[in-house]
Design a protein around this motif. Sequence first.
Motif, PDB file in Angstrom:
ATOM      1  N   UNK A 132      79.625  16.876  44.499  1.00 21.70           N
ATOM      2  CA  UNK A 132      80.592  15.774  44.529  1.00 21.70           C
ATOM      3  C   UNK A 132      80.461  14.892  43.291  1.00 21.70           C
ATOM      4  N   UNK A 133      79.236  14.573  42.928  1.00 24.79           N
ATOM      5  CA  UNK A 133      79.034  13.705  41.775  1.00 24.79           C
ATOM      6  C   UNK A 133      79.410  14.412  40.474  1.00 24.79           C
ATOM      7  N   UNK A 134      79.125  15.694  40.366  1.00 20.90           N
ATOM      8  CA  UNK A 134      79.502  16.454  39.170  1.00 20.90           C
ATOM      9  C   UNK A 134      81.016  16.485  38.995  1.00 20.90           C
ATOM     10  N   UNK A 135      81.745  16.670  40.100  1.00 16.58           N
ATOM     11  CA  UNK A 135      83.212  16.757  40.033  1.00 16.58           C
ATOM     12  C   UNK A 135      83.879  15.390  40.008  1.00 16.58           C
ATOM     13  N   UNK A 136      83.144  14.359  40.414  1.00 20.30           N
ATOM     14  CA  UNK A 136      83.709  13.018  40.434  1.00 20.30           C
ATOM     15  C   UNK A 136      84.566  12.728  41.634  1.00 20.30           C
ATOM     16  N   UNK A 137      84.461  13.562  42.665  1.00 19.49           N
ATOM     17  CA  UNK A 137      85.194  13.274  43.905  1.00 19.49           C
ATOM     18  C   UNK A 137      84.569  14.048  45.064  1.00 19.49           C
ATOM     19  N   UNK A 138      84.710  13.474  46.242  1.00 18.79           N
ATOM     20  CA  UNK A 138      84.226  14.072  47.476  1.00 18.79           C
ATOM     21  C   UNK A 138      84.501  13.097  48.608  1.00 18.79           C
ATOM     22  N   UNK A 139      84.414  13.602  49.812  1.00 19.90           N
ATOM     23  CA  UNK A 139      84.702  12.749  50.969  1.00 19.90           C
ATOM     24  C   UNK A 139      83.757  13.113  52.105  1.00 19.90           C
ATOM     25  N   UNK A 140      83.111  12.095  52.660  1.00 21.04           N
ATOM     26  CA  UNK A 140      82.196  12.272  53.792  1.00 21.04           C
ATOM     27  C   UNK A 140      82.707  11.443  54.960  1.00 21.04           C
ATOM     28  N   UNK A 141      82.948  12.109  56.083  1.00 17.72           N
ATOM     29  CA  UNK A 141      83.458  11.456  57.288  1.00 17.72           C
ATOM     30  C   UNK A 141      82.385  11.529  58.363  1.00 17.72           C
ATOM     31  N   UNK A 142      81.964  10.373  58.850  1.00 18.61           N
ATOM     32  CA  UNK A 142      80.923  10.292  59.864  1.00 18.61           C
ATOM     33  C   UNK A 142      81.532   9.814  61.181  1.00 18.61           C
TER      34      UNK A 142
END
Length: 252
Positions: A118-128
């Motif tokens: 996620x950090x390498x690509x500059x995007x990601x999403x975590x849903x808890x």
Amino acid sequence: MGAFEGQRVVVTGAGGGIGAALARRFAGEGARLAVNDLDPGRTADIAAELDAVALPGDASAIAPAALEALDGTVDVYCANAGIPAGGDALAGEDAWAAAWDTNVMSHVRAVRTLLPGWLDRGHGRFVSTVSAAGLLTMIGAAPYSVTKHGALAFAEWLSLTYRHRGLDVHAICPQGVRTDMLTAAGTAGELVLAPTAIEPADVADALFEGMAKGRFLILPHPEVADYYRTRATDPERWLGSMNHLQRNWEGA
């Protein structure tokens, strides 16, 4: 095209309830899915319904397999699997360990696997999927309440630490939802949760609205915000009200 067209999404605890509702909604928005449930049959059923990858097993260790199944990329990870873990302060070590492993450490392990990408690509999403118990508490369920507080704390920490690097974090905190977990809550659930229980699809709707607006805290029951405010500003009043519920439950 859907809002998540082509994105690779993992949903744990997807064999029913909130997890199935989330998986169906993401599929309807064009996502490529990997679905997980502890029950292999339920995993296979939801995977067949949604043309998804089936990943049965313990959600605490599923992230590496999900990453491999989705060709090395996960855009959205929904840490939805949880166990109710009822019991009071005398609950045994096994109950506490199981609640901690599923309700907290499964989230930590998933992020440990996925965060570098996620950090390498500059995007990601975590849903808890936290539960209102993580903001407030739940009578008759010490391990569940405490570990859900831990899940919320971890989600908060992720958001404040990585949001400027492209990680979106959402904590879903519903009260009663008409699922197997509500049934498992027994008489405490009937007293506290059942009167205002909503459908799993309502939780999915709240999440998608919240994601569109960039919200961290997702409250499918809006009144939870008032309870949380009272807890913060007048803890004695809030504790007294919860103790009143506890006494009513014991009397019942």
